[in-house]
Design an enzyme around this catalytic site. Structure first.
Site, mmCIF file in Angstrom:
data_model
loop_
_atom_site.group_PDB
_atom_site.id
_atom_site.type_symbol
_atom_site.label_atom_id
_atom_site.label_comp_id
_atom_site.label_asym_id
_atom_site.label_seq_id
_atom_site.Cartn_x
_atom_site.Cartn_y
_atom_site.Cartn_z
ATOM 1 N NE ARG A 15 -1.948 -1.674 3.731
ATOM 2 C CZ ARG A 15 -2.234 -1.811 4.924
ATOM 3 N NH1 ARG A 15 -3.543 -1.452 5.261
ATOM 4 N NH2 ARG A 15 -1.362 -2.318 5.891
ATOM 5 C CE LYS A 75 1.863 -2.240 9.108
ATOM 6 N NZ LYS A 75 0.715 -2.892 9.397
ATOM 7 C CE1 TYR A 94 -4.570 1.839 10.494
ATOM 8 C CE2 TYR A 94 -3.587 1.552 8.356
ATOM 9 C CZ TYR A 94 -4.662 1.548 9.067
ATOM 10 O OH TYR A 94 -6.028 1.550 8.591
ATOM 11 C CG HIS A 96 -0.892 -1.158 15.377
ATOM 12 N ND1 HIS A 96 -2.139 -1.212 15.912
ATOM 13 C CD2 HIS A 96 -0.850 -0.971 13.786
ATOM 14 C CE1 HIS A 96 -2.923 -1.147 14.576
ATOM 15 N NE2 HIS A 96 -2.326 -1.318 13.626
ATOM 16 C CD GLU A 118 -2.348 2.981 15.628
ATOM 17 O OE1 GLU A 118 -2.657 3.046 14.460
ATOM 18 O OE2 GLU A 118 -1.674 2.702 16.368
ATOM 19 C CG ASP A 270 -5.268 -8.208 13.620
ATOM 20 O OD1 ASP A 270 -6.164 -8.847 14.121
ATOM 21 O OD2 ASP A 270 -5.191 -6.977 13.307
HETATM 22 N N1 LIG Z 1 -5.892 -10.161 9.561
HETATM 23 C C1 LIG Z 1 -6.181 -8.830 9.348
HETATM 24 O O1 LIG Z 1 -5.577 -8.425 8.218
HETATM 25 C C2 LIG Z 1 -7.060 -7.854 9.839
HETATM 26 C C3 LIG Z 1 -7.436 -6.678 9.043
HETATM 27 C C4 LIG Z 1 -8.545 -5.894 9.751
HETATM 28 C C5 LIG Z 1 -8.728 -6.242 10.938
HETATM 29 N N2 LIG Z 1 -8.421 -7.341 11.667
HETATM 30 C C6 LIG Z 1 -9.021 -7.678 12.970
HETATM 31 O O2 LIG Z 1 -10.247 -8.174 12.825
HETATM 32 C C7 LIG Z 1 -10.846 -8.343 14.168
HETATM 33 C C8 LIG Z 1 -12.312 -7.818 14.327
HETATM 34 O O3 LIG Z 1 -12.237 -6.347 13.870
HETATM 35 P P1 LIG Z 1 -13.574 -5.755 13.768
HETATM 36 O O4 LIG Z 1 -13.031 -4.137 13.056
HETATM 37 O O5 LIG Z 1 -14.459 -6.316 12.904
HETATM 38 O O6 LIG Z 1 -14.041 -5.337 15.251
HETATM 39 P P2 LIG Z 1 -15.213 -4.874 15.778
HETATM 40 O O7 LIG Z 1 -15.209 -4.338 17.130
HETATM 41 O O8 LIG Z 1 -16.099 -4.039 14.749
HETATM 42 O O9 LIG Z 1 -16.090 -6.152 16.042
HETATM 43 C C9 LIG Z 1 -15.647 -7.068 17.025
HETATM 44 C C10 LIG Z 1 -17.104 -7.809 17.367
HETATM 45 O O10 LIG Z 1 -16.697 -8.989 18.249
HETATM 46 C C11 LIG Z 1 -17.766 -9.171 19.164
HETATM 47 N N3 LIG Z 1 -17.077 -9.980 20.274
HETATM 48 C C12 LIG Z 1 -16.416 -9.530 21.417
HETATM 49 N N4 LIG Z 1 -16.319 -10.623 21.902
HETATM 50 C C13 LIG Z 1 -16.931 -11.707 21.654
HETATM 51 C C14 LIG Z 1 -17.064 -13.059 21.750
HETATM 52 N N5 LIG Z 1 -16.393 -13.158 22.974
HETATM 53 N N6 LIG Z 1 -17.834 -13.717 21.104
HETATM 54 C C15 LIG Z 1 -18.241 -13.609 19.934
HETATM 55 N N7 LIG Z 1 -18.115 -11.950 19.742
HETATM 56 C C16 LIG Z 1 -17.413 -11.401 20.397
HETATM 57 C C17 LIG Z 1 -18.077 -7.686 19.430
HETATM 58 O O11 LIG Z 1 -19.476 -7.755 20.109
HETATM 59 C C18 LIG Z 1 -18.213 -7.242 18.218
HETATM 60 O O12 LIG Z 1 -19.435 -7.071 17.465
HETATM 61 C C19 LIG Z 1 -9.816 -7.451 15.061
HETATM 62 O O13 LIG Z 1 -8.999 -8.372 15.889
HETATM 63 C C20 LIG Z 1 -9.085 -6.766 14.232
HETATM 64 O O14 LIG Z 1 -7.583 -6.223 14.552
HETATM 65 C C21 LIG Z 1 -7.417 -8.017 11.034
#
Ligand SMILES: NC(=O)c1ccc[n+]([C@@H]2O[C@H](COP(=O)([O-])OP(=O)(O)OC[C@H]3O[C@@H](n4cnc5c(N)ncnc54)[C@H](O)[C@@H]3O)[C@@H](O)[C@H]2O)c1
Length: 372
Positions: A15, A75, A94, A96, A118, A270
């Site tokens: 990116r 980053k 970002y 972190h 973030e 992550d």
């Molecule tokens: N791998 C990647 O490249 C990448 C990219 C973007 C985001 N992410 C990760 O994805 C994850 C989700 O991000 P998001 O933006 O959707 O967050 P978000 O806060 O919008 O959604 C998280 C959801 O998880 C729910 N939750 C919390 N505890 C729970 C449990 N015990 N059981 C079931 N549901 C539960 C919450 O109620 C919420 O609805 C984060 O860890 C984020 O860092 C990873």
């Protein structure tokens, strides 16, 4: 103001912090823009696109950092970039920092003002500069899951959408936030059977409303997850507990009850991951198998679609970038409390409470500096 955008140097980061469209807007606002040669190539933007937008092209990163009052990138600065930061300069990226004491020390020592994407907050809640990447990762999750389910890739050989007379895949999404909702949209759009579990009843209400019967919502207690796992062909982990490591919601012994060749896509890897057996993987080697179940655990999924991700991030950062450039960071932050939440470091001080608390450091509230 002079805005600089260096090429990203973190491995596998394609990116770029500034799109030609954003460069054009900044120039239109009366700012000078310098972009390092080749900075946009990974996202499909040529130097000529930036030149056409009114930006200048620099031959080296050092030249960009030297000219810029405000550096925008994707980053956190890498080892070779840290010495290029200087007191009084503003960095917007970002960062972190909470789990990274070494970077926090280095940025503090630089004397620069470091504003982290973030931790910028949204007027209606949420994190507006993280959400676009969650949208991307969520939409990508069923796509990579469908690919992994193909037999040649080690999967169960089930087509996500099925065909007339043959059932579609069962997709279980754990966590119905930004990632989970985007994953549900694409899974349902590809005709899969979709179930979303979450612990937030208001979130389940919302999903039930907008999908109008196109998916099933269930409360995410451990018994429900245990009951759903053996029926799932694809499980997408999308849980987030802000400020904490992801809870492990699927234990290794539960894999034995799952279908052979079923797929776990742990988007939340992550933050530690929702599955006990998750470990971060890379785009070069994204998948591994445990007890007959495939795991896709790429921790920077948006990097796979660098052009879409760059454009989505650029749309979200542009209003903040313009405010910082037009007003200077202090007035921009005085005028917008949500942007001020992004200020993590200023002139040798940690200015974000959570970063300071995570590392046991002294904390200088950003609002005190901004008011000065
Ligand atoms: N791998 C990647 O490249 C990448 C990219 C973007 C985001 N992410 C990760 O994805 C994850 C989700 O991000 P998001 O933006 O959707 O967050 P978000 O806060 O919008 O959604 C998280 C959801 O998880 C729910 N939750 C919390 N505890 C729970 C449990 N015990 N059981 C079931 N549901 C539960 C919450 O109620 C919420 O609805 C984060 O860890 C984020 O860092 C990873």
């Amino acid at each position: 103001m002079h805005i600089g955008c260096p090429r990203e140097v973190k491995p596998q980061e394609f990116r770029v912090g500034l799109t030609p469209q954003a460069a054009h807007e900044a120039v239109h606002h009366g700012h000078q823009v310098t972009v390092e040669t080749g900075a946009g190539v990974g996202a499909g933007f040529a130097d000529d696109d930036y030149l056409a937008a009114g930006a200048q092209i620099a031959d080296s990163a050092a030249e960009v950092w030297e000219r810029a009052d405000l550096v925008i990138k994707v980053k956190e600065p890498q080892a070779e970039e840290i010495p290029l930061l200087r007191p009084g300069q503003v960095l917007f990226a970002y960062l972190h920092l909470a789990p990274d004491p070494a970077l926090t020390r280095a940025l503090t020592a630089s004397g620069a003002t470091c504003i982290a994407y973030e931790t910028v907050t949204g007027a209606h809640g949420g994190l507006p500069l993280l959400a676009p990447m969650s949208e991307v990762a969520g939409r990508l999750a069923p796509q990579v899951g469908a690919w992994a389910m193909q037999r040649a890739n080690g999967g169960c050989g089930v087509l996500l959408g099925g065909v007339p007379g043959v059932r579609p895949a069962n997709v279980l999404i754990i966590g119905g936030g930004v990632v989970g909702t985007a994953a549900a949209r694409v899974s349902a759009g590809m005709s899969a059977n979709v179930t979303v579990v979450d612990r937030s009843l208001s979130r389940l209400n919302y999903l039930d409303d907008i999908f109008m019967g196109r998916l099933i919502t269930q409360f995410a207690d451990s018994a429900t997850i245990a009951e759903l796992l053996p029926q799932a062909d694809l499980v997408i982990g999308a849980v987030l507990v802000p400020g904490a490591s992801t809870p492990r919601l699927v234990r290794r012994e539960q894999l034995a009850g799952m279908r052979a060749g079923s797929v776990l896509v742990d988007v939340a890897v992550d933050q530690g991951g929702c599955f006990e057996t998750s470990r971060p993987t890379t785009h070069e080697d994204p998948i591994y198998e445990v007890d007959g179940v495939l795991h896709y655990c790429v921790s920077n999924m948006p990097g796979a679609v660098s052009r879409t991700s760059t454009l989505a991030l650029g749309n979200a950062t542009l209003p903040f970038l313009l405010a910082l450039a037009d007003k200077g960071w202090q007035r921009a932050c005085r005028d917008d409390i949500h942007l001020s939440h992004g200020v993590n470091i200023h002139a040798g001080h940690v200015t974000h409470a959570a970063v300071a608390a995570a590392q046991g450091l002294e904390f200088e509230p950003a609002d005190r500096i901004i008011a000065a």
